[in-house]
Structures are given as structure tokens and as C-alpha cells.
Design a protein around this motif. Sequence first.
Motif, PDB file in Angstrom:
ATOM      1  N   ALA A  21       0.824  -1.212   0.000  1.00 50.59           N
ATOM      2  CA  ALA A  21       0.000   0.000   0.000  1.00 50.59           C
ATOM      3  C   ALA A  21       0.858   1.263   0.000  1.00 50.59           C
ATOM      4  O   ALA A  21       0.507   2.260  -0.631  1.00 50.59           O
ATOM      5  N   LEU A  22       1.976   1.204   0.685  1.00 47.90           N
ATOM      6  CA  LEU A  22       2.827   2.389   0.788  1.00 47.90           C
ATOM      7  C   LEU A  22       3.767   2.568  -0.399  1.00 47.90           C
ATOM      8  O   LEU A  22       4.218   3.682  -0.666  1.00 47.90           O
ATOM      9  N   THR A  23       4.061   1.490  -1.123  1.00 45.95           N
ATOM     10  CA  THR A  23       5.092   1.597  -2.163  1.00 45.95           C
ATOM     11  C   THR A  23       4.597   1.389  -3.590  1.00 45.95           C
ATOM     12  O   THR A  23       5.303   1.769  -4.520  1.00 45.95           O
ATOM     13  N   ILE A  24       3.436   0.807  -3.796  1.00 54.62           N
ATOM     14  CA  ILE A  24       2.941   0.578  -5.166  1.00 54.62           C
ATOM     15  C   ILE A  24       2.920   1.879  -5.992  1.00 54.62           C
ATOM     16  O   ILE A  24       3.322   1.860  -7.149  1.00 54.62           O
ATOM     17  N   PRO A  25       2.511   2.999  -5.437  1.00 52.93           N
ATOM     18  CA  PRO A  25       2.455   4.211  -6.274  1.00 52.93           C
ATOM     19  C   PRO A  25       3.837   4.742  -6.709  1.00 52.93           C
ATOM     20  O   PRO A  25       3.924   5.457  -7.709  1.00 52.93           O
ATOM     21  N   LEU A  26       4.875   4.417  -5.995  1.00 56.16           N
ATOM     22  CA  LEU A  26       6.171   5.043  -6.261  1.00 56.16           C
ATOM     23  C   LEU A  26       6.684   4.851  -7.688  1.00 56.16           C
ATOM     24  O   LEU A  26       7.104   5.837  -8.307  1.00 56.16           O
ATOM     25  N   PRO A  27       6.678   3.646  -8.250  1.00 55.45           N
ATOM     26  CA  PRO A  27       7.150   3.527  -9.635  1.00 55.45           C
ATOM     27  C   PRO A  27       6.301   4.331 -10.620  1.00 55.45           C
ATOM     28  O   PRO A  27       6.806   4.791 -11.645  1.00 55.45           O
ATOM     29  N   PHE A  28       5.024   4.546 -10.318  1.00 60.84           N
ATOM     30  CA  PHE A  28       4.137   5.260 -11.234  1.00 60.84           C
ATOM     31  C   PHE A  28       4.298   6.775 -11.162  1.00 60.84           C
ATOM     32  O   PHE A  28       4.041   7.469 -12.137  1.00 60.84           O
ATOM     33  N   ILE A  29       4.717   7.277 -10.003  1.00 61.96           N
ATOM     34  CA  ILE A  29       4.839   8.726  -9.858  1.00 61.96           C
ATOM     35  C   ILE A  29       6.279   9.212  -9.994  1.00 61.96           C
ATOM     36  O   ILE A  29       6.519  10.416  -9.964  1.00 61.96           O
ATOM     37  N   SER A  30       7.213   8.298 -10.137  1.00 66.66           N
ATOM     38  CA  SER A  30       8.612   8.718 -10.268  1.00 66.66           C
ATOM     39  C   SER A  30       8.869   9.307 -11.653  1.00 66.66           C
ATOM     40  O   SER A  30       8.165   8.994 -12.620  1.00 66.66           O
ATOM     41  N   ILE A  31       9.881  10.148 -11.728  1.00 68.85           N
ATOM     42  CA  ILE A  31      10.224  10.730 -13.029  1.00 68.85           C
ATOM     43  C   ILE A  31      10.746   9.638 -13.949  1.00 68.85           C
ATOM     44  O   ILE A  31      11.179   8.584 -13.503  1.00 68.85           O
ATOM     45  N   GLU A  32      10.718   9.909 -15.240  1.00 73.94           N
ATOM     46  CA  GLU A  32      11.030   8.889 -16.251  1.00 73.94           C
ATOM     47  C   GLU A  32      12.397   8.255 -16.048  1.00 73.94           C
ATOM     48  O   GLU A  32      12.553   7.047 -16.203  1.00 73.94           O
ATOM     49  N   LYS A  33      13.398   9.045 -15.673  1.00 72.86           N
ATOM     50  CA  LYS A  33      14.753   8.506 -15.477  1.00 72.86           C
ATOM     51  C   LYS A  33      14.822   7.513 -14.323  1.00 72.86           C
ATOM     52  O   LYS A  33      15.699   6.660 -14.289  1.00 72.86           O
ATOM     53  N   LEU A  34      13.906   7.616 -13.364  1.00 72.95           N
ATOM     54  CA  LEU A  34      13.953   6.771 -12.164  1.00 72.95           C
ATOM     55  C   LEU A  34      12.929   5.637 -12.172  1.00 72.95           C
ATOM     56  O   LEU A  34      12.807   4.919 -11.180  1.00 72.95           O
ATOM     57  N   LYS A  35      12.198   5.456 -13.261  1.00 74.85           N
ATOM     58  CA  LYS A  35      11.174   4.403 -13.313  1.00 74.85           C
ATOM     59  C   LYS A  35      11.789   3.010 -13.113  1.00 74.85           C
ATOM     60  O   LYS A  35      11.317   2.253 -12.272  1.00 74.85           O
ATOM     61  N   ILE A  36      12.808   2.683 -13.895  1.00 72.72           N
ATOM     62  CA  ILE A  36      13.426   1.347 -13.803  1.00 72.72           C
ATOM     63  C   ILE A  36      14.055   1.135 -12.418  1.00 72.72           C
ATOM     64  O   ILE A  36      13.775   0.112 -11.769  1.00 72.72           O
ATOM     65  N   PRO A  37      14.881   2.075 -11.898  1.00 68.82           N
ATOM     66  CA  PRO A  37      15.422   1.867 -10.539  1.00 68.82           C
ATOM     67  C   PRO A  37      14.332   1.752  -9.476  1.00 68.82           C
ATOM     68  O   PRO A  37      14.467   0.953  -8.539  1.00 68.82           O
ATOM     69  N   SER A  38      13.245   2.525  -9.602  1.00 73.10           N
ATOM     70  CA  SER A  38      12.193   2.444  -8.580  1.00 73.10           C
ATOM     71  C   SER A  38      11.467   1.099  -8.634  1.00 73.10           C
ATOM     72  O   SER A  38      11.079   0.557  -7.598  1.00 73.10           O
ATOM     73  N   ILE A  39      11.306   0.536  -9.828  1.00 71.59           N
ATOM     74  CA  ILE A  39      10.689  -0.794  -9.946  1.00 71.59           C
ATOM     75  C   ILE A  39      11.610  -1.852  -9.344  1.00 71.59           C
ATOM     76  O   ILE A  39      11.162  -2.745  -8.617  1.00 71.59           O
TER      77      ILE A  39
END
Length: 168
Positions: A21-39
Motif C-alpha cells: 500500500a505504501l510503495t505501489i504508487p512510487l514507480p508510477f509517480i517517479s520521473i522517467e529517469k527513475l522508473k526502472i530503478p524504482s521498480i
Amino acid sequence: MIEKFKTLFFVKSSLISLYLALTIPLPFISIEKLKIPSIIIFALGLYLIINITSDYVETCSNKISYKTSFISKFFGKKNWEISWKDIKLIKSLPTSQGSKVYYFNTFQGDNILVPQRVEEFEKFLLIVSSNTGIDINEISYISPLWTYKLLTSLSVLMIIGELFAFLN
């Protein structure tokens, strides 16, 4: 006969669902450069939380053992083992939240926390009592089970709300 007692399902589900619940949104709201690292970090965190909630207790006719994973050991949790004949008594101490924790007190003076978040807790307590002769009637879960169920339910509702917000 060896008996294995895993971490209580509701404890595991509450921690894992809260993490989600706390982390699912993070990959979706991160900037494009950080999408892969956040996933990658999200997946690593999920692996860690599942791993650290997989500790278990084993009992046999001679001893009781607490087994942790490598990752739990890395974060400071330790395996332990006590021979039934070394347990002198079980003592209780109050917690700041008003419940009680229990410790195996050994003849060597060690105090080892009694696992209170295991599946089939009543069966576990009967094994402890039959092997030590100690009265276990006052020992219960550290927290009422409804608290874990409530946390799981609220976390699932958060996840549903996040999915609804994302899809609309």
C-alpha cells in the motif's frame, strides 16, 4: 517428532499488504529517469519483507529452536535453540501498550523471548507445557488478532483506492 510453527499468516499479510500500500504508487509517480530503478527497488523491498516474515519455530522432544533467514540475521535477528530441560520458568513483562511479552528463563540465566506470533499457537503452547511442565494458561498472542486483520484490511483498501485513482 519435529513440529514446525510458521509466522502467523495475519502478521505476514499485514506487513506485506502495508508495504504494498505504501510503495505501489512510487514507480508510477517517479520521473522517467527513475522508473526502472524504482521498480527494481520496489521488487527488492518486496522480496526483503517476504523473507523477513518467514521466520519459524521448530520443536522436537529434546529442544525448541527459532530459525531465521539470512536476511533476518543480517538485520540482527538471531537463531536460537534451548533444550527443554534447560527452561526453568516462563516469566512475563508488561509492554508499553498494555499487553505482555513472555520469556523463557533458563537455569543458565538466559532470557529468550517466547514466540507469540506463530500459527497454531495453542498447539505450540501445549508442546511447551508438556515438555517443561510449566503452566501456560495465561500466555496469549502479544496483540489481539483483530489488530493484524484490521491493518491488512486497511492496507488492501488503500491499494484498491490507489488502483482506482490510477485507472481514472
